[in-house]
Design an enzyme around this catalytic site. Structure first.
Site, PDB file in Angstrom:
ATOM      1  N   LYS A 166      -1.054  -0.815  -4.429  1.00  0.00           N
ATOM      2  CA  LYS A 166      -2.288  -0.101  -4.077  1.00  0.00           C
ATOM      3  C   LYS A 166      -1.915   1.341  -3.777  1.00  0.00           C
ATOM      4  O   LYS A 166      -1.046   1.606  -2.945  1.00  0.00           O
ATOM      5  CB  LYS A 166      -2.915  -0.782  -2.859  1.00  0.00           C
ATOM      6  CG  LYS A 166      -3.924   0.044  -2.095  1.00  0.00           C
ATOM      7  CD  LYS A 166      -4.650  -0.808  -1.074  1.00  0.00           C
ATOM      8  CE  LYS A 166      -4.715  -0.145   0.283  1.00  0.00           C
ATOM      9  NZ  LYS A 166      -5.418  -0.952   1.293  1.00  0.00           N
TER      10      LYS A 166
ATOM     11  N   ASP B 280      -7.182   3.019  -3.039  1.00  0.00           N
ATOM     12  CA  ASP B 280      -7.922   3.007  -1.771  1.00  0.00           C
ATOM     13  C   ASP B 280      -8.211   4.450  -1.370  1.00  0.00           C
ATOM     14  O   ASP B 280      -7.291   5.239  -1.155  1.00  0.00           O
ATOM     15  CB  ASP B 280      -7.087   2.311  -0.691  1.00  0.00           C
ATOM     16  CG  ASP B 280      -7.844   2.134   0.622  1.00  0.00           C
ATOM     17  OD1 ASP B 280      -9.011   2.582   0.715  1.00  0.00           O
ATOM     18  OD2 ASP B 280      -7.262   1.546   1.569  1.00  0.00           O
TER      19      ASP B 280
ATOM     20  N   SER C  81       0.857  -1.175   0.000  1.00  0.00           N
ATOM     21  CA  SER C  81       0.000   0.000   0.000  1.00  0.00           C
ATOM     22  C   SER C  81       0.898   1.230   0.000  1.00  0.00           C
ATOM     23  O   SER C  81       1.745   1.376   0.883  1.00  0.00           O
ATOM     24  CB  SER C  81      -0.870  -0.045   1.260  1.00  0.00           C
ATOM     25  OG  SER C  81      -1.595   1.143   1.409  1.00  0.00           O
TER      26      SER C  81
ATOM     27  N   GLU D 254     -11.076   0.673  -3.545  1.00  0.00           N
ATOM     28  CA  GLU D 254     -11.380   0.282  -2.163  1.00  0.00           C
ATOM     29  C   GLU D 254     -12.040   1.440  -1.411  1.00  0.00           C
ATOM     30  O   GLU D 254     -11.535   2.562  -1.432  1.00  0.00           O
ATOM     31  CB  GLU D 254     -10.062  -0.124  -1.492  1.00  0.00           C
ATOM     32  CG  GLU D 254     -10.195  -0.702  -0.098  1.00  0.00           C
ATOM     33  CD  GLU D 254      -8.821  -1.142   0.446  1.00  0.00           C
ATOM     34  OE1 GLU D 254      -7.893  -1.387  -0.356  1.00  0.00           O
ATOM     35  OE2 GLU D 254      -8.681  -1.222   1.676  1.00  0.00           O
TER      36      GLU D 254
ATOM     37  N   LYS E  93      -9.791  -7.555   7.358  1.00  0.00           N
ATOM     38  CA  LYS E  93      -8.824  -7.167   8.400  1.00  0.00           C
ATOM     39  C   LYS E  93      -9.355  -7.766   9.680  1.00  0.00           C
ATOM     40  O   LYS E  93     -10.451  -7.405  10.133  1.00  0.00           O
ATOM     41  CB  LYS E  93      -8.779  -5.647   8.552  1.00  0.00           C
ATOM     42  CG  LYS E  93      -8.042  -4.920   7.450  1.00  0.00           C
ATOM     43  CD  LYS E  93      -8.039  -3.428   7.706  1.00  0.00           C
ATOM     44  CE  LYS E  93      -7.378  -2.687   6.552  1.00  0.00           C
ATOM     45  NZ  LYS E  93      -7.744  -1.266   6.543  1.00  0.00           N
TER      46      LYS E  93
ATOM     47  N   LYS F 263      -2.985   4.977  -2.352  1.00  0.00           N
ATOM     48  CA  LYS F 263      -3.933   5.768  -1.581  1.00  0.00           C
ATOM     49  C   LYS F 263      -4.304   6.975  -2.431  1.00  0.00           C
ATOM     50  O   LYS F 263      -3.402   7.588  -3.044  1.00  0.00           O
ATOM     51  CB  LYS F 263      -3.281   6.226  -0.271  1.00  0.00           C
ATOM     52  CG  LYS F 263      -3.008   5.082   0.682  1.00  0.00           C
ATOM     53  CD  LYS F 263      -4.314   4.515   1.198  1.00  0.00           C
ATOM     54  CE  LYS F 263      -4.092   3.556   2.345  1.00  0.00           C
ATOM     55  NZ  LYS F 263      -5.353   2.993   2.844  1.00  0.00           N
TER      56      LYS F 263
ATOM     57  N   GLY G 216      -4.198  -4.679   5.904  1.00  0.00           N
ATOM     58  CA  GLY G 216      -3.174  -4.447   6.920  1.00  0.00           C
ATOM     59  C   GLY G 216      -3.425  -3.141   7.631  1.00  0.00           C
ATOM     60  O   GLY G 216      -4.148  -2.278   7.131  1.00  0.00           O
TER      61      GLY G 216
ATOM     62  N   ASP H 158     -13.813  -2.079   2.735  1.00  0.00           N
ATOM     63  CA  ASP H 158     -12.908  -2.252   3.876  1.00  0.00           C
ATOM     64  C   ASP H 158     -13.668  -1.769   5.116  1.00  0.00           C
ATOM     65  O   ASP H 158     -14.338  -2.566   5.794  1.00  0.00           O
ATOM     66  CB  ASP H 158     -11.623  -1.441   3.595  1.00  0.00           C
ATOM     67  CG  ASP H 158     -10.650  -1.386   4.759  1.00  0.00           C
ATOM     68  OD1 ASP H 158     -10.944  -1.921   5.828  1.00  0.00           O
ATOM     69  OD2 ASP H 158      -9.552  -0.782   4.606  1.00  0.00           O
TER      70      ASP H 158
HETATM   71  O1  SMG Z   1      -0.347  -2.607   6.761  1.00  0.00           O
HETATM   72  O2  SMG Z   1       0.406  -2.109   4.808  1.00  0.00           O
HETATM   73  C1  SMG Z   1      -0.361  -1.921   5.746  1.00  0.00           C
HETATM   74  C2  SMG Z   1      -1.354  -0.789   5.637  1.00  0.00           C
HETATM   75  C3  SMG Z   1      -2.238  -0.940   4.492  1.00  0.00           C
HETATM   76  O3  SMG Z   1      -3.292   0.858   3.417  1.00  0.00           O
HETATM   77  C4  SMG Z   1      -3.279   0.138   4.381  1.00  0.00           C
HETATM   78  N1  SMG Z   1      -4.183   0.233   5.353  1.00  0.00           N
HETATM   79  O4  SMG Z   1      -7.450   1.419   4.592  1.00  0.00           O
HETATM   80  O5  SMG Z   1      -6.456  -0.349   3.989  1.00  0.00           O
HETATM   81  C5  SMG Z   1      -6.444   0.707   4.586  1.00  0.00           C
HETATM   82  C6  SMG Z   1      -5.215   1.227   5.301  1.00  0.00           C
HETATM   83  C7  SMG Z   1      -5.514   1.721   6.658  1.00  0.00           C
HETATM   84  C8  SMG Z   1      -4.343   2.326   7.318  1.00  0.00           C
HETATM   85  S1  SMG Z   1      -4.773   3.256   8.693  1.00  0.00           S
HETATM   86  C9  SMG Z   1      -3.460   4.313   8.929  1.00  0.00           C
HETATM   87 MG    MG Z   2      -8.471   0.321   3.081  1.00  0.00          MG
END
Ligand code: SMG
Ligand code: MG
Length: 372
Positions: free
Chosen positions: A162, A189, A136, A214, A263, A164, A291, A239
């Site tokens: 992925k 995402d 991510s 996402e 998750k 953001k 994650g 998610d």
């Molecule tokens: O553990 O690599 C990881 C994070 C992956 O993007 C990630 N998580 O919405 O999926 C999600 C986000 C939430 C992160 S909260 C700071």
């Molecule tokens: Mg997410």
């Protein structure tokens, strides 16, 4: 059957190798609550996936800490002899708070499996020994910086990127990454940053052959996602909106998503996560493992889950060095083929290094049953 004798909570902090920015904020360090439970003859670990502030969900570290100390741990002590499986009903008097519940349930399950010499992966029904990993990528300061990060991760072997995204830079950034990498598995995402009225943005993203988009809309919504899904060709993955197996069923039946991000922390622990997996499998929908920038403890837990059969897409199960120079546990190292091994030892199969754990601990509290 076992008995929960004590719960030790720790607030730990680890620096991140680079800041991680999403549509709702930026993280510069990982701060989380760990629980270590002692049962008759064993111990187990659980990592809380909440953060300092209630921004990803309504839970946060200090809230989870109080909830575990004042409600969940006392309920577990009072329940007497139990299996980890019983905890969902022991905790049912507390509405919501899946992340805090997951912390304790996962820890008790870890202890139970360590006592029996069984691995979490095998217990959950793992069908593979290695899992495919994606990464991510946070919102970067510029398109150039993003392209550089993406090519670095691809060079390490990650099998899915992925991005953001947030309103304003979304289409331009995705276009740049897609043009530079025509053949990769690419997804985005939004972390709930858009509204249904933004449908044109998603229509524009349809041009880039994305694996999924996402959580585009509100963090609790199912209905408007179903309306959006009808208007775009890219598969929606939910998610934040999926907090239980019942939510997963509703979302799939409504047509709100065609893919589910699982998750374990978000849904109340690995046992409910397995039920989410099962519901999606029954309804023909693939899942993948999300994650929350976990330390090695949560990461090992996720890898066990990701080994289940319906985890059919690479997860956000990236290697330790994606986030940390030094973890609490031994590092999980990505193989050049973009996979990580599923831990095979008892329970989650990893243990924090005592010195590193001590150095990372900011606060600790041991909770024991009240004397009668
Ligand atoms: O553990 O690599 C990881 C994070 C992956 O993007 C990630 N998580 O919405 O999926 C999600 C986000 C939430 C992160 S909260 C700071
Ligand atoms: Mg997410």
């Amino acid at each position: 059957m076992t008995r929960v004798g004590s719960v030790e909570l720790r607030l730990v902090t680890l620096p991140l190798v680079r800041p991680f920015r999403t549509s709702f904020g930026e993280m510069r360090e990982k701060v989380c609550v760990l629980a270590r439970v002692e049962t008759d003859g064993a111990h187990g670990w659980g990592e809380c996936v909440a953060d300092v502030e209630p921004t990803y969900s309504e839970e946060w570290n200090d809230g989870a800490w109080s909830l575990i100390r004042d409600f969940l741990a006392p309920a577990a002590f009072a329940a007497g002899d139990l299996d980890a499986d019983d905890l969902a009903s022991v905790f049912a008097f507390v509405r919501g708070h899946p992340t805090a519940k997951a912390t304790l349930e996962n820890a008790v399950l870890d202890a139970e499996l360590r006592a029996r010499g069984r691995s979490l992966a095998e217990y959950l029904g793992a069908v593979r020994e290695r899992v495919e990993c994606g990464v991510s990528v946070g919102i970067a300061p510029s398109t150039e910086a993003l392209l550089e990060q993406v090519s670095g991760y691809l060079g390490e072997g990650y099998r899915r990127i992925k991005l953001k995204i947030e309103p304003g830079t979304d289409v331009e950034r995705v276009r740049a990454v897609r043009e530079a990498n025509p053949d990769i598995l690419l997804s985005v995402d939004a972390n709930a940053a858009y509204r249904l009225a933004d449908v044109e943005t998603f229509r524009a993203l349809d041009a880039f052959d994305l694996l999924m988009v996402e959580q585009p809309l509100h963090h609790e919504d199912l209905w408007e996602h179903s309306l959006l899904q009808k208007q775009i060709s890219t598969d929606i993955c939910l998610d934040e909106s999926i907090r239980s197996a019942a939510d997963a069923r509703a979302a799939i039946e409504l047509g709100s998503c065609r893919i589910v991000n699982v998750k374990q922390g978000r849904v109340g622990g690995v046992l409910e996560a397995r039920r989410v997996h099962d519901v999606a499998q029954e309804l023909g929908v693939p899942v993948w493992c999300g994650g929350m920038l976990e330390t090695g403890i949560g990461r090992a837990t996720n890898l066990a889950l990701a080994a289940l059969p319906n985890f059919r897409l690479p997860g956000d199960t990236s290697a330790t060095n994606r986030y940390f120079a030094e973890d609490l546990t031994e590092p999980l190292v990505l193989a050049p083929d973009g996979t990580l091994p599923v831990p095979g030892g008892s329970g989650i199969g990893v243990e924090p290094d005592p010195d590193r754990l001590e150095a990372a601990t900011r606060r600790a509290e041991r909770i024991v049953p009240a004397r009668r």
